[in-house]
Design a protein around this motif. Structure first.
Motif, PDB file in Angstrom:
ATOM      1  N   ASN A 147      47.116  75.998  36.853  1.00 38.60           N
ATOM      2  CA  ASN A 147      46.385  75.998  38.120  1.00 38.60           C
ATOM      3  C   ASN A 147      45.986  77.411  38.527  1.00 38.60           C
ATOM      4  OD1 ASN A 147      46.454  73.126  38.847  1.00 38.60           O
ATOM      5  ND2 ASN A 147      48.672  73.428  38.905  1.00 38.60           N
ATOM      6  N   VAL A 148      44.992  77.487  39.378  1.00 42.47           N
ATOM      7  CA  VAL A 148      44.477  78.778  39.830  1.00 42.47           C
ATOM      8  C   VAL A 148      44.587  78.849  41.348  1.00 42.47           C
ATOM      9  CG1 VAL A 148      42.486  80.330  39.876  1.00 42.47           C
ATOM     10  CG2 VAL A 148      42.857  78.842  37.896  1.00 42.47           C
ATOM     11  N   TYR A 149      45.311  79.854  41.845  1.00 47.76           N
ATOM     12  CA  TYR A 149      45.343  80.103  43.285  1.00 47.76           C
ATOM     13  C   TYR A 149      43.959  80.547  43.749  1.00 47.76           C
ATOM     14  CZ  TYR A 149      50.518  80.408  43.477  1.00 47.76           C
ATOM     15  OH  TYR A 149      51.867  80.160  43.432  1.00 47.76           O
ATOM     16  N   ALA A 150      43.457  79.936  44.811  1.00 49.86           N
ATOM     17  CA  ALA A 150      42.258  80.451  45.458  1.00 49.86           C
ATOM     18  C   ALA A 150      42.609  81.758  46.156  1.00 49.86           C
ATOM     19  CB  ALA A 150      41.724  79.436  46.462  1.00 49.86           C
ATOM     20  N   LEU A 151      41.599  82.564  46.454  1.00 48.89           N
ATOM     21  CA  LEU A 151      41.862  83.857  47.084  1.00 48.89           C
ATOM     22  C   LEU A 151      42.542  83.709  48.432  1.00 48.89           C
ATOM     23  CD1 LEU A 151      38.621  85.881  46.216  1.00 48.89           C
ATOM     24  CD2 LEU A 151      40.835  85.869  45.038  1.00 48.89           C
ATOM     25  N   ASP A 152      42.157  82.698  49.210  1.00 50.03           N
ATOM     26  CA  ASP A 152      42.797  82.536  50.508  1.00 50.03           C
ATOM     27  C   ASP A 152      44.257  82.108  50.366  1.00 50.03           C
ATOM     28  OD1 ASP A 152      42.171  79.993  49.595  1.00 50.03           O
ATOM     29  OD2 ASP A 152      41.506  79.246  51.542  1.00 50.03           O
ATOM     30  N   GLN A 153      44.570  81.360  49.299  1.00 46.72           N
ATOM     31  CA  GLN A 153      45.966  80.999  49.049  1.00 46.72           C
ATOM     32  C   GLN A 153      46.797  82.230  48.699  1.00 46.72           C
ATOM     33  OE1 GLN A 153      44.949  77.972  45.992  1.00 46.72           O
ATOM     34  NE2 GLN A 153      46.310  76.602  47.123  1.00 46.72           N
ATOM     35  N   LEU A 154      46.263  83.066  47.817  1.00 44.18           N
ATOM     36  CA  LEU A 154      46.968  84.297  47.474  1.00 44.18           C
ATOM     37  C   LEU A 154      47.120  85.190  48.697  1.00 44.18           C
ATOM     38  CD1 LEU A 154      45.430  85.394  44.041  1.00 44.18           C
ATOM     39  CD2 LEU A 154      47.771  84.632  44.470  1.00 44.18           C
ATOM     40  N   ARG A 269      38.710  69.179  29.379  1.00 46.01           N
ATOM     41  CA  ARG A 269      39.127  68.359  30.521  1.00 46.01           C
ATOM     42  C   ARG A 269      38.146  67.212  30.749  1.00 46.01           C
ATOM     43  NH1 ARG A 269      41.782  69.860  35.698  1.00 46.01           N
ATOM     44  NH2 ARG A 269      41.366  68.162  37.163  1.00 46.01           N
ATOM     45  N   ALA A 270      36.869  67.521  30.750  1.00 47.06           N
ATOM     46  CA  ALA A 270      35.860  66.485  30.984  1.00 47.06           C
ATOM     47  C   ALA A 270      35.929  65.395  29.924  1.00 47.06           C
ATOM     48  CB  ALA A 270      34.468  67.121  31.010  1.00 47.06           C
ATOM     49  N   GLY A 271      36.136  65.816  28.672  1.00 53.77           N
ATOM     50  CA  GLY A 271      36.211  64.836  27.597  1.00 53.77           C
ATOM     51  C   GLY A 271      37.427  63.929  27.709  1.00 53.77           C
ATOM     52  N   LEU A 272      38.568  64.490  28.069  1.00 55.92           N
ATOM     53  CA  LEU A 272      39.783  63.687  28.231  1.00 55.92           C
ATOM     54  C   LEU A 272      39.627  62.689  29.373  1.00 55.92           C
ATOM     55  CD1 LEU A 272      42.466  66.482  27.745  1.00 55.92           C
ATOM     56  CD2 LEU A 272      41.980  64.601  26.161  1.00 55.92           C
ATOM     57  N   GLU A 273      39.052  63.145  30.468  1.00 50.58           N
ATOM     58  CA  GLU A 273      38.842  62.242  31.607  1.00 50.58           C
ATOM     59  C   GLU A 273      37.848  61.144  31.250  1.00 50.58           C
ATOM     60  OE1 GLU A 273      39.862  65.113  35.413  1.00 50.58           O
ATOM     61  OE2 GLU A 273      37.795  65.074  34.655  1.00 50.58           O
ATOM     62  N   ASN A 281      46.927  68.819  35.857  1.00 48.30           N
ATOM     63  CA  ASN A 281      46.705  69.994  36.696  1.00 48.30           C
ATOM     64  C   ASN A 281      45.389  69.890  37.451  1.00 48.30           C
ATOM     65  OD1 ASN A 281      45.746  70.320  33.965  1.00 48.30           O
ATOM     66  ND2 ASN A 281      45.236  72.443  34.422  1.00 48.30           N
ATOM     67  N   ASP A 282      45.363  70.493  38.645  1.00 48.66           N
ATOM     68  CA  ASP A 282      44.255  70.299  39.580  1.00 48.66           C
ATOM     69  C   ASP A 282      43.054  71.195  39.302  1.00 48.66           C
ATOM     70  OD1 ASP A 282      45.662  68.373  40.997  1.00 48.66           O
ATOM     71  OD2 ASP A 282      46.606  69.848  42.299  1.00 48.66           O
ATOM     72  N   PHE A 290      47.793  66.974  30.273  1.00 45.57           N
ATOM     73  CA  PHE A 290      47.327  65.597  30.380  1.00 45.57           C
ATOM     74  C   PHE A 290      48.400  64.652  29.864  1.00 45.57           C
ATOM     75  CE2 PHE A 290      46.610  66.433  25.987  1.00 45.57           C
ATOM     76  CZ  PHE A 290      46.475  65.221  25.323  1.00 45.57           C
ATOM     77  N   ARG A 291      48.226  63.381  30.152  1.00 48.69           N
ATOM     78  CA  ARG A 291      49.177  62.360  29.729  1.00 48.69           C
ATOM     79  C   ARG A 291      48.479  61.345  28.829  1.00 48.69           C
ATOM     80  NH1 ARG A 291      53.814  61.630  32.240  1.00 48.69           N
ATOM     81  NH2 ARG A 291      53.649  59.364  32.410  1.00 48.69           N
ATOM     82  N   ALA A 292      49.157  61.007  27.736  1.00 50.39           N
ATOM     83  CA  ALA A 292      48.656  60.005  26.794  1.00 50.39           C
ATOM     84  C   ALA A 292      49.856  59.317  26.157  1.00 50.39           C
ATOM     85  CB  ALA A 292      47.778  60.657  25.725  1.00 50.39           C
TER      86      ALA A 292
END
Length: 347
Positions: A147-154, A269-273, A281-282, A290-292
């Motif tokens: 995951n990646v923290y947004a700047l406001d979260q950091l 990610r797009a292919g798995l979905e 992860n968000d 991912f889960r399989a």
């Protein structure tokens, strides 16, 4: 189709060529060469921090442990997530290099919240001489959970730390991937938010083995230099660290490499979905969790795909289990598409 780790990918030709150039003739050792000075200036420019103290080491664990040892005393504690690399994957190196400072785990997953951090800080330094004293806050972007923290979260986390007068360490093993994902500059993700020291990672983003430790307040410089020497991270032939970093910085190559890895992650990610699989992860950088079904993982690995999954003890073959895929700079669309094809066939 190797998604095991971005540590496992090849080194770009540009970096190897830079090493070859650095290999010509003689140069002073222990970081006193001209190339090291040049690279330090380039990093200061990149971070818009002309007064910063910049040092190169060979390993991410050393970078984190030495940086934290410079910030905290043996009787203090470092606040981090339960999934932080300094807790999960560094064999107590931070505790060793700090001389005994403990880690206080902030409840939650790989993403820390200001509320949880505030509660964790408030829970320490209230037993006088009998308990650990508050030391530093350690954050990671990209997180260990992809995951990646947004700047406001950091920024909100840094604000909590500053309210208690605590320094902030940013583990940036995948710093470049986070910058690309956020579309921000290195300065915007560090000192402009309140980060005191950052590890500007290179090894996971294509380099042979070098990380930059950047202190935005140069008052820490001499202590770090002593700790780096004592910690066996002051390389004699230091120019070979600097050569890698020079190639990394040239024409924002660091950004280009991370962009390639992130693009592969997005495609994956797009292919798995699209196959109907759950991505855990968000946010998107170069790691996909991912889960399989267990049988699917085994079938795909049997066809040559390399990655990690866990939680398989006593699990039926049709039970979904979580796996991690990591994209390095060199992976490319074809490898991603080949993997997705195998996944579709296995499903």
């Amino acid at each position: 189709m190797n998604f095991a780790s971005d540590n496992g990918g090849p080194v770009p030709t540009q970096v190897l060529e830079a090493l070859t150039r650095a290999n010509e003739g003689y140069a002073p050792g222990y970081g006193s060469d001209a190339l090291t000075a040049k690279v330090a200036d380039q990093i200061r420019t990149l971070f818009e921090a002309p007064q910063a103290a910049v040092y190169l080491v060979g390993l991410g664990t050393a970078a984190n442990a030495l940086a934290l040892a410079t910030l905290v005393q043996p009787y203090q504690t470092v606040f981090c997530t339960p999934d932080a690399h300094i807790h999960m994957d560094e064999c107590n190196a931070p505790e060793f290099y700090t001389g005994g400072a403990k880690l206080t785990l902030v409840p939650g997953g790989d993403v820390m919240t200001p509320q949880a951090l505030r509660a964790a800080i408030a829970g320490e330094e209230n037993r006088g001489v009998h308990g650990p004293q508050r030391g530093a806050v350690s954050l990671t972007n990209v997180t260990e959970g992809g995951n990646v923290y947004a700047l406001d979260q950091l920024g909100a986390l840094c604000d909590v730390a500053k309210a208690y007068d605590l320094p902030v360490h940013l583990d940036g093993a995948r710093f470049a991937n986070a910058c690309v994902a956020l579309g921000c500059t290195p300065a915007q993700m560090t000192w402009k938010l309140g980060v005191d020291v950052v590890v500007f990672g290179g090894t996971k983003n294509g380099l042979m083995g070098v990380e930059a430790v950047v202190f935005f307040d140069p008052k820490h410089a001499w202590e770090f230099e002593l700790r780096r020497k004592r910690g066996a991270q002051l390389y004699s032939k230091h120019r070979y660290l600097a050569a890698q970093m020079e190639a990394y910085l040239e024409g924002n190559f660091w950004h280009d490499l991370a962009s390639r890895a992130n693009a592969s992650g997005t495609r994956l990610r797009a292919g798995l979905e699209a196959l109907g699989l759950e991505v855990v992860n968000d946010t998107q950088a170069n790691m996909v969790f991912f889960r399989a079904p267990l049988r699917v993982h085994r079938a795909v690995m049997g066809k040559g795909a390399v990655y990690h999954f866990w939680g398989t003890e006593d699990v039926p073959e049709d039970e979904p289990v979580t796996a991690r895929l990591v994209c390095d700079w060199s992976l490319g669309d074809q490898s991603v598409d080949d993997f997705l094809k195998l996944m579709g066939q296995a499903l």
